[in-house]
Design a protein around this motif. Structure first.
Motif, PDB file in Angstrom:
ATOM      1  N   ARG A 217      38.015  41.757  32.671  1.00  0.00           N
ATOM      2  CA  ARG A 217      38.171  41.180  34.005  1.00  0.00           C
ATOM      3  C   ARG A 217      39.430  40.326  34.144  1.00  0.00           C
ATOM      4  O   ARG A 217      39.958  40.195  35.242  1.00  0.00           O
ATOM      5  N   SER A 233      41.269  39.652  40.643  1.00  0.00           N
ATOM      6  CA  SER A 233      40.235  40.297  39.831  1.00  0.00           C
ATOM      7  C   SER A 233      38.873  39.652  40.075  1.00  0.00           C
ATOM      8  O   SER A 233      37.867  40.345  40.266  1.00  0.00           O
ATOM      9  N   ASP A 234      38.843  38.332  40.099  1.00  0.00           N
ATOM     10  CA  ASP A 234      37.582  37.621  40.359  1.00  0.00           C
ATOM     11  C   ASP A 234      37.015  37.996  41.726  1.00  0.00           C
ATOM     12  O   ASP A 234      35.805  38.182  41.886  1.00  0.00           O
ATOM     13  N   TRP A 237      35.511  41.561  41.594  1.00  0.00           N
ATOM     14  CA  TRP A 237      34.238  41.591  40.876  1.00  0.00           C
ATOM     15  C   TRP A 237      33.133  40.886  41.664  1.00  0.00           C
ATOM     16  O   TRP A 237      31.958  41.225  41.527  1.00  0.00           O
TER      17      TRP A 237
END
Length: 296
Positions: A217, A233-234, A237
């Motif tokens: 991640r 990315s956070d 996700w």
């Protein structure tokens, strides 16, 4: 007659009235073509009560593409079935001397895709159940990343379509990058070593865009700083983990699942480490993703 029954609105189908052992031997073109079409449509296929020898399992997978081992560079030979290097053993079981018979454990496996850190990423994964816990066996869940992409805000999908991400391996799984990784100083950031793939790829069968996320991640996104990459990315996700139209079930003894890693994520629940779980695992090699932004 071959029957295909949807398992959910978004992903998965049960296939009945087919003996995969015979398909492995005969490579029946009509049945093989029907299964490929079903796999492209449903992304995950489950076959119950299949009885395959190791050689038959290898021949079956080979009928769908060039098999690719995902053995870890540092793993012992016990991670694969003796005499069959194509078959990785996925298990929490250990020998009497304490050495594991395969690769895996009993803790939860979070959402991920197999083998994206390879220049030719994995396409199909075959999982064949050999032993399953008697008490509270874990379910394996699947998610359709084309559907996830459809639920993202348009402003975000427009931005993502121009970006590519480096799919690095946290461990030395990819021999193609072993020398580059070994040359790094101790403790150096290795996230820049690996293939760069679009964050949004084309599904040529459906013409739909699909998210394509690396397993790690904290990845680097080309053109962004490390901090910007991690924030994006956070965010992605967060959307993935909020998506709830998934399908999952226990992989029982003699169940065979095949799924397309190109457009899916999968995860497995944790289970009691005292319970035995053994699967045979084969993958096939895919092609580098086609950026959706470049699709005609």
């Amino acid at each position: 007659m071959l029957t295909i029954t949807k398992l959910s609105s978004a992903i998965g189908a049960d296939v009945a009235n087919v003996d995969l052992r015979r398909l492995a031997e005969s490579k029946d073109a009509a049945v093989g073509g029907a299964l490929r079409e079903a796999l492209e449509t449903h992304l995950v296929l489950r076959f119950r009560a299949q009885h395959l020898s190791p050689s038959e399992f290898v021949r079956l997978a080979s009928a769908f593409g060039h098999t690719k081992t995902l053995k870890r560079a540092a793993a012992s030979s016990s991670a694969h079935l003796p005499g069959h290097p194509e078959i990785k053993v996925v298990s929490n079981v250990a020998n009497d001397d304490g050495r594991p018979i395969g690769d895996g454990g009993s803790s939860e496996n979070y959402w991920h895709t197999d083998g994206t850190y390879l220049p030719q990423p994995v396409k199909l994964t075959f999982l064949y159940g050999r032993e399953s816990p008697k008490i509270n066996p874990p379910k394996t869940f699947f998610m359709n990343l084309c559907d996830v992409h459809d639920r993202l805000p348009h402003c975000l999908t427009s931005y993502l379509s121009r970006l590519s991400c480096i799919h690095y391996s946290q461990y030395n799984f990819a021999p193609e990058y072993a020398e580059q990784i070994a040359a790094l100083p101790a403790g150096a950031d290795r996230r820049h070593i690996g293939p760069s793939f679009p964050l949004v790829r084309l599904n040529p069968h459906s013409g739909r865009p699909s998210l394509y996320l690396p397993r790690q991640r904290q990845c680097l996104i080309e053109g962004l700083t490390s901090e910007e990459s991690e924030k994006l990315s956070d965010l992605l996700w967060t959307y993935v983990e909020a998506y709830d139209d998934t399908w999952g079930d226990v992989i029982g003894v003699d169940d065979l699942l095949v799924f397309d890693n190109s457009y899916t994520l999968h995860r497995r629940e944790a289970f009691d480490s005292r319970e035995r779980r053994v699967l045979w695992h084969i993958t096939t090699e895919g092609e580098p993703p086609i950026p959706y932004a470049s699709a005609p």
